[in-house]
Design an enzyme around this catalytic site. Structure first.
Site, PDB file in Angstrom:
ATOM      1  N   LYS A 185       1.615  -7.698   9.604  1.00  0.00           N
ATOM      2  CA  LYS A 185       0.182  -7.788   9.271  1.00  0.00           C
ATOM      3  C   LYS A 185      -0.374  -9.201   9.132  1.00  0.00           C
ATOM      4  N   LEU A 205      -6.700 -13.935  -0.283  1.00  0.00           N
ATOM      5  CA  LEU A 205      -7.350 -14.541  -1.445  1.00  0.00           C
ATOM      6  C   LEU A 205      -6.775 -14.069  -2.787  1.00  0.00           C
ATOM      7  N   LYS A 224      -3.534  -3.126  16.363  1.00  0.00           N
ATOM      8  CA  LYS A 224      -4.034  -1.975  15.592  1.00  0.00           C
ATOM      9  C   LYS A 224      -4.965  -1.126  16.464  1.00  0.00           C
ATOM     10  N   ILE A 227       0.847  -1.204   0.000  1.00  0.00           N
ATOM     11  CA  ILE A 227       0.000   0.000   0.000  1.00  0.00           C
ATOM     12  C   ILE A 227       0.881   1.253   0.000  1.00  0.00           C
ATOM     13  N   VAL A 268     -10.908 -23.116  -1.369  1.00  0.00           N
ATOM     14  CA  VAL A 268     -11.975 -22.194  -0.953  1.00  0.00           C
ATOM     15  C   VAL A 268     -12.359 -22.599   0.468  1.00  0.00           C
ATOM     16  N   TYR A 303      -3.164  -9.455  16.045  1.00  0.00           N
ATOM     17  CA  TYR A 303      -2.899  -8.386  15.067  1.00  0.00           C
ATOM     18  C   TYR A 303      -3.920  -7.260  15.224  1.00  0.00           C
ATOM     19  N   SER A 311      -7.149  -1.035  10.404  1.00  0.00           N
ATOM     20  CA  SER A 311      -7.742  -2.140   9.665  1.00  0.00           C
ATOM     21  C   SER A 311      -9.172  -2.370  10.118  1.00  0.00           C
ATOM     22  N   PHE A 324      12.647  -2.734   5.009  1.00  0.00           N
ATOM     23  CA  PHE A 324      12.539  -3.720   3.917  1.00  0.00           C
ATOM     24  C   PHE A 324      12.363  -5.148   4.446  1.00  0.00           C
ATOM     25  N   ASP A 334      14.437   1.138  11.254  1.00  0.00           N
ATOM     26  CA  ASP A 334      13.460   0.277  11.925  1.00  0.00           C
ATOM     27  C   ASP A 334      12.613   1.116  12.874  1.00  0.00           C
ATOM     28  N   TYR A 374      -8.724   0.153   6.698  1.00  0.00           N
ATOM     29  CA  TYR A 374      -8.838  -0.459   5.374  1.00  0.00           C
ATOM     30  C   TYR A 374      -9.653  -1.733   5.467  1.00  0.00           C
TER      31      TYR A 374
HETATM   32  P1  NAD Z   1       3.507  -4.515   3.588  1.00  0.00           P
HETATM   33  O1  NAD Z   1       4.088  -5.575   4.440  1.00  0.00           O
HETATM   34  O2  NAD Z   1       3.619  -4.637   2.114  1.00  0.00           O
HETATM   35  O3  NAD Z   1       4.101  -3.092   4.027  1.00  0.00           O
HETATM   36  C1  NAD Z   1       4.577  -2.819   5.319  1.00  0.00           C
HETATM   37  C2  NAD Z   1       5.922  -2.145   5.186  1.00  0.00           C
HETATM   38  O4  NAD Z   1       6.443  -1.893   6.489  1.00  0.00           O
HETATM   39  C3  NAD Z   1       6.939  -3.022   4.455  1.00  0.00           C
HETATM   40  O5  NAD Z   1       7.615  -2.260   3.476  1.00  0.00           O
HETATM   41  C4  NAD Z   1       7.862  -3.480   5.564  1.00  0.00           C
HETATM   42  O6  NAD Z   1       9.182  -3.739   5.097  1.00  0.00           O
HETATM   43  C5  NAD Z   1       7.797  -2.306   6.520  1.00  0.00           C
HETATM   44  N1  NAD Z   1       8.145  -2.657   7.896  1.00  0.00           N
HETATM   45  C6  NAD Z   1       7.752  -3.750   8.603  1.00  0.00           C
HETATM   46  N2  NAD Z   1       8.302  -3.729   9.823  1.00  0.00           N
HETATM   47  C7  NAD Z   1       9.060  -2.604   9.897  1.00  0.00           C
HETATM   48  C8  NAD Z   1       9.884  -2.046  10.903  1.00  0.00           C
HETATM   49  N3  NAD Z   1      10.049  -2.645  12.089  1.00  0.00           N
HETATM   50  N4  NAD Z   1      10.508  -0.886  10.651  1.00  0.00           N
HETATM   51  C9  NAD Z   1      10.374  -0.266   9.444  1.00  0.00           C
HETATM   52  N5  NAD Z   1       9.624  -0.778   8.447  1.00  0.00           N
HETATM   53  C10 NAD Z   1       8.964  -1.920   8.677  1.00  0.00           C
HETATM   54  O7  NAD Z   1       1.977  -4.368   4.007  1.00  0.00           O
HETATM   55  P2  NAD Z   1       0.815  -3.505   3.384  1.00  0.00           P
HETATM   56  O8  NAD Z   1      -0.211  -4.443   2.905  1.00  0.00           O
HETATM   57  O9  NAD Z   1       1.331  -2.476   2.471  1.00  0.00           O
HETATM   58  O10 NAD Z   1       0.251  -2.834   4.710  1.00  0.00           O
HETATM   59  C11 NAD Z   1       0.625  -1.545   5.147  1.00  0.00           C
HETATM   60  C12 NAD Z   1      -0.053  -1.232   6.463  1.00  0.00           C
HETATM   61  O11 NAD Z   1      -1.465  -1.344   6.285  1.00  0.00           O
HETATM   62  C13 NAD Z   1       0.298  -2.201   7.592  1.00  0.00           C
HETATM   63  O12 NAD Z   1       0.409  -1.441   8.788  1.00  0.00           O
HETATM   64  C14 NAD Z   1      -0.881  -3.135   7.659  1.00  0.00           C
HETATM   65  O13 NAD Z   1      -1.071  -3.652   8.950  1.00  0.00           O
HETATM   66  C15 NAD Z   1      -2.023  -2.199   7.274  1.00  0.00           C
HETATM   67  N6  NAD Z   1      -3.169  -2.933   6.680  1.00  0.00           N
HETATM   68  C16 NAD Z   1      -2.963  -3.749   5.604  1.00  0.00           C
HETATM   69  C17 NAD Z   1      -4.037  -4.453   5.069  1.00  0.00           C
HETATM   70  C18 NAD Z   1      -3.847  -5.380   3.891  1.00  0.00           C
HETATM   71  O14 NAD Z   1      -4.691  -6.222   3.666  1.00  0.00           O
HETATM   72  N7  NAD Z   1      -2.794  -5.263   3.099  1.00  0.00           N
HETATM   73  C19 NAD Z   1      -5.317  -4.314   5.625  1.00  0.00           C
HETATM   74  C20 NAD Z   1      -5.488  -3.461   6.702  1.00  0.00           C
HETATM   75  C21 NAD Z   1      -4.396  -2.769   7.224  1.00  0.00           C
HETATM   76  C1  UD1 Z   2      -7.513 -11.220   6.363  1.00  0.00           C
HETATM   77  C2  UD1 Z   2      -7.115 -11.029   7.801  1.00  0.00           C
HETATM   78  C3  UD1 Z   2      -7.491  -9.644   8.264  1.00  0.00           C
HETATM   79  C4  UD1 Z   2      -6.913  -8.588   7.349  1.00  0.00           C
HETATM   80  C5  UD1 Z   2      -7.399  -8.848   5.941  1.00  0.00           C
HETATM   81  C6  UD1 Z   2      -6.839  -7.792   5.016  1.00  0.00           C
HETATM   82  C7  UD1 Z   2      -7.337 -13.294   8.738  1.00  0.00           C
HETATM   83  C8  UD1 Z   2      -8.085 -14.179   9.689  1.00  0.00           C
HETATM   84  N1  UD1 Z   2      -7.783 -12.043   8.615  1.00  0.00           N
HETATM   85  O1  UD1 Z   2      -8.895 -11.213   6.336  1.00  0.00           O
HETATM   86  O2  UD1 Z   2      -7.039  -9.403   9.577  1.00  0.00           O
HETATM   87  O3  UD1 Z   2      -7.307  -7.289   7.760  1.00  0.00           O
HETATM   88  O4  UD1 Z   2      -6.982 -10.161   5.557  1.00  0.00           O
HETATM   89  O5  UD1 Z   2      -6.575  -8.195   3.753  1.00  0.00           O
HETATM   90  O6  UD1 Z   2      -6.347 -13.683   8.158  1.00  0.00           O
HETATM   91  N2  UD1 Z   2     -10.053 -17.366   1.194  1.00  0.00           N
HETATM   92  C9  UD1 Z   2     -10.131 -18.598   0.581  1.00  0.00           C
HETATM   93  N3  UD1 Z   2      -8.963 -19.217   0.194  1.00  0.00           N
HETATM   94  C10 UD1 Z   2      -7.727 -18.658   0.384  1.00  0.00           C
HETATM   95  C11 UD1 Z   2      -7.659 -17.382   1.020  1.00  0.00           C
HETATM   96  C12 UD1 Z   2      -8.838 -16.767   1.425  1.00  0.00           C
HETATM   97  O7  UD1 Z   2     -11.211 -19.140   0.381  1.00  0.00           O
HETATM   98  O8  UD1 Z   2      -6.715 -19.263   0.026  1.00  0.00           O
HETATM   99  C13 UD1 Z   2     -11.305 -16.682   1.582  1.00  0.00           C
HETATM  100  C14 UD1 Z   2     -11.426 -16.375   3.065  1.00  0.00           C
HETATM  101  O9  UD1 Z   2     -12.015 -17.444   3.762  1.00  0.00           O
HETATM  102  C15 UD1 Z   2     -12.293 -15.108   3.028  1.00  0.00           C
HETATM  103  C16 UD1 Z   2     -11.897 -14.417   1.729  1.00  0.00           C
HETATM  104  O10 UD1 Z   2     -11.321 -15.440   0.920  1.00  0.00           O
HETATM  105  O11 UD1 Z   2     -13.645 -15.460   2.956  1.00  0.00           O
HETATM  106  C17 UD1 Z   2     -10.875 -13.312   1.915  1.00  0.00           C
HETATM  107  O12 UD1 Z   2      -9.772 -13.809   2.655  1.00  0.00           O
HETATM  108  P1  UD1 Z   2      -8.470 -12.920   2.959  1.00  0.00           P
HETATM  109  O13 UD1 Z   2      -7.972 -12.338   1.692  1.00  0.00           O
HETATM  110  O14 UD1 Z   2      -7.541 -13.744   3.769  1.00  0.00           O
HETATM  111  O15 UD1 Z   2      -9.011 -11.706   3.818  1.00  0.00           O
HETATM  112  P2  UD1 Z   2      -9.838 -11.691   5.197  1.00  0.00           P
HETATM  113  O16 UD1 Z   2     -10.337 -13.010   5.550  1.00  0.00           O
HETATM  114  O17 UD1 Z   2     -10.826 -10.605   5.072  1.00  0.00           O
END
Ligand code: NAD
Ligand code: UD1
Length: 340
Positions: A86, A201, A154, A14, A218, A150, A126, A35, A60, A178
């Site tokens: 995450k 997924l 948050k 992101i 699934v 987790y 999140s 990284f 860090d 998000y």
């Molecule tokens: P990501 O892992 O791709 O990005 C996280 C970044 O933080 C990475 O570049 C990683 O190297 C860096 N990082 C991790 N630990 C660190 C540390 N100790 N010091 C400095 N840098 C560090 O994940 P993302 O999907 O881009 O998520 C970004 C943020 O959004 C996270 O805080 C995550 O919890 C939150 N978030 C993500 C999702 C999702 O589904 N991707 C959903 C809800 C919230």
């Molecule tokens: C997961 C995280 C959640 C995080 C979110 C963000 C868990 C328990 N929760 O949730 O904390 O904020 O990602 O992206 O991990 N699915 C399959 N097969 C797969 C993978 C997923 O069927 O191989 C299904 C899951 O059961 C779910 C949907 O796809 O119904 C989405 O799954 P996923 O992408 O892991 O997201 P979340 O479950 O929403």
């Protein structure tokens, strides 16, 4: 002069899309990342796309010294705090790592910003902070009751930021909750690059379609949804990146702490996602229905009214664009950034 935005975790999935959007909106950006879960290549590619250089510190968030030095040198007007861990399963196995990085890392960043008198911040929260829904769609007033470690890190970081805002009249924060970020920049140059077996997924489907994995499992088809499979609110990462630009504008304009969901408000089931991906990629996605995944919810999606009212933001990209852009990225980079 351009306003300066300090972006922790800016090389991640992101973060890299948001850095791209910030540069296009003419902000001056400095990325702070260790990284741990990303590659400096993502930032090089953002520079290729924009022509704009990106100041970077390899550091860090657990280290006050690393953070202070970088914040003091850059003197940001605001920070966006993406850096964190995450993975839900890993958070259950290694809670102290998660509390240190996600909660202590946030305290450290606020301290470093305080020292500079720079008290504006956007935080990556999140939908997971809500836990089991008392009602749907989730609005921002829904009780906060996360059901895994987790999610608790948050929720705690949100509390820390809120208390910091209350204590400092000039502080401003936007907590962005998000839903399920997916997709990739339309260029196909940056995208999600999970290491190992993807938990989520969309990256799993993409790896099956490109032939890196045989079939998708699934997780359950007996939920109370249209077709029995889990229903989520997927949001295109480029829309999410724009939400961050809107949130930065908002926190730069006014103090106070606020929270906004970032989703589309539309639930999509696993089966609907498989079909949409097949259409966008013109490939089959073989799958097998297996047992439910422990801790999974049947259904959740966002109320998006607050983001529209407070941020003036709404999503623009549909499910087809989410799948097509993921496929474009996956095809161009079958091994993610490891290809160069
Ligand atoms: P990501 O892992 O791709 O990005 C996280 C970044 O933080 C990475 O570049 C990683 O190297 C860096 N990082 C991790 N630990 C660190 C540390 N100790 N010091 C400095 N840098 C560090 O994940 P993302 O999907 O881009 O998520 C970004 C943020 O959004 C996270 O805080 C995550 O919890 C939150 N978030 C993500 C999702 C999702 O589904 N991707 C959903 C809800 C919230
Ligand atoms: C997961 C995280 C959640 C995080 C979110 C963000 C868990 C328990 N929760 O949730 O904390 O904020 O990602 O992206 O991990 N699915 C399959 N097969 C797969 C993978 C997923 O069927 O191989 C299904 C899951 O059961 C779910 C949907 O796809 O119904 C989405 O799954 P996923 O992408 O892991 O997201 P979340 O479950 O929403």
């Amino acid at each position: 002069m351009a306003q300066r935005i300090f972006v922790t975790g800016g090389a991640g999935f992101i973060g890299s899309h948001t850095v791209l959007a910030l540069l296009r909106a003419r902000y001056d950006v400095h990325v702070f990342d260790n990284f741990h879960n990303s590659s400096p290549r993502a930032l090089r590619r953002v520079t290729e796309l924009t022509g704009a250089p990106i100041g970077t510190t390899e550091g860090d968030v657990r280290s006050m010294r690393d953070l202070s030095a970088a914040v003091d040198a850059f003197r940001p007007d605001a920070a966006i705090h993406f850096a964190g861990l995450k993975a839900v399963g890993e958070s259950e196995a290694e809670p102290l790592e998660y509390y240190t990085t996600n909660v202590q890392g946030t305290v450290n960043l606020l301290r470093a910003m305080d020292k500079q008198g720079s008290r504006r911040m956007v935080f990556s929260s999140s939908a997971t902070v809500y836990g089991t829904p008392s009602y749907l769609p989730f609005d921002e007033a829904h009780p906060i009751n996360p059901s895994n470690t987790y999610g608790r890190t948050k929720a705690m970081a949100e509390t820390v930021i809120r208390d910091w805002c209350h204590a400092n009249g000039d502080a401003g924060a936007m907590l962005l909750r998000y839903f399920n970020p997916v997709g990739a920049d339309e260029s196909g140059r940056i995208g999600e690059d999970p290491t190992g077996r993807p938990d989520n997924l969309m990256p799993f489907i993409a790896q099956v379609a490109v032939g890196r994995r045989q079939k998708l499992s699934v997780f359950g088809d007996d939920y109370d949804t249209r077709d029995g499979t889990g229903e989520r609110d997927y949001i295109h990462v480029s829309d999410l990146a724009r939400a961050h630009v809107a949130a930065v504008e908002r926190v730069l304009e006014r103090p106070g702490c606020d929270s906004c969901n970032v989703g589309t408000g539309q639930g999509v089931t696993v089966m609907e996602m498989i079909r949409a991906f097949e259409r966008a990629s013109n490939r089959r996605v073989p799958y097998k229905v297996v047992d439910r995944r422990a801790g999974d919810l049947g259904s959740y999606y966002a109320s998006t009214e607050r983001a529209r009212d407070v941020l003036g933001w709404s999503p623009e990209m549909d499910l087809h664009e989410m799948c097509a852009s993921t496929w474009n990225w996956q095809q161009q980079n079958p091994n993610g950034y490891r290809d160069g």
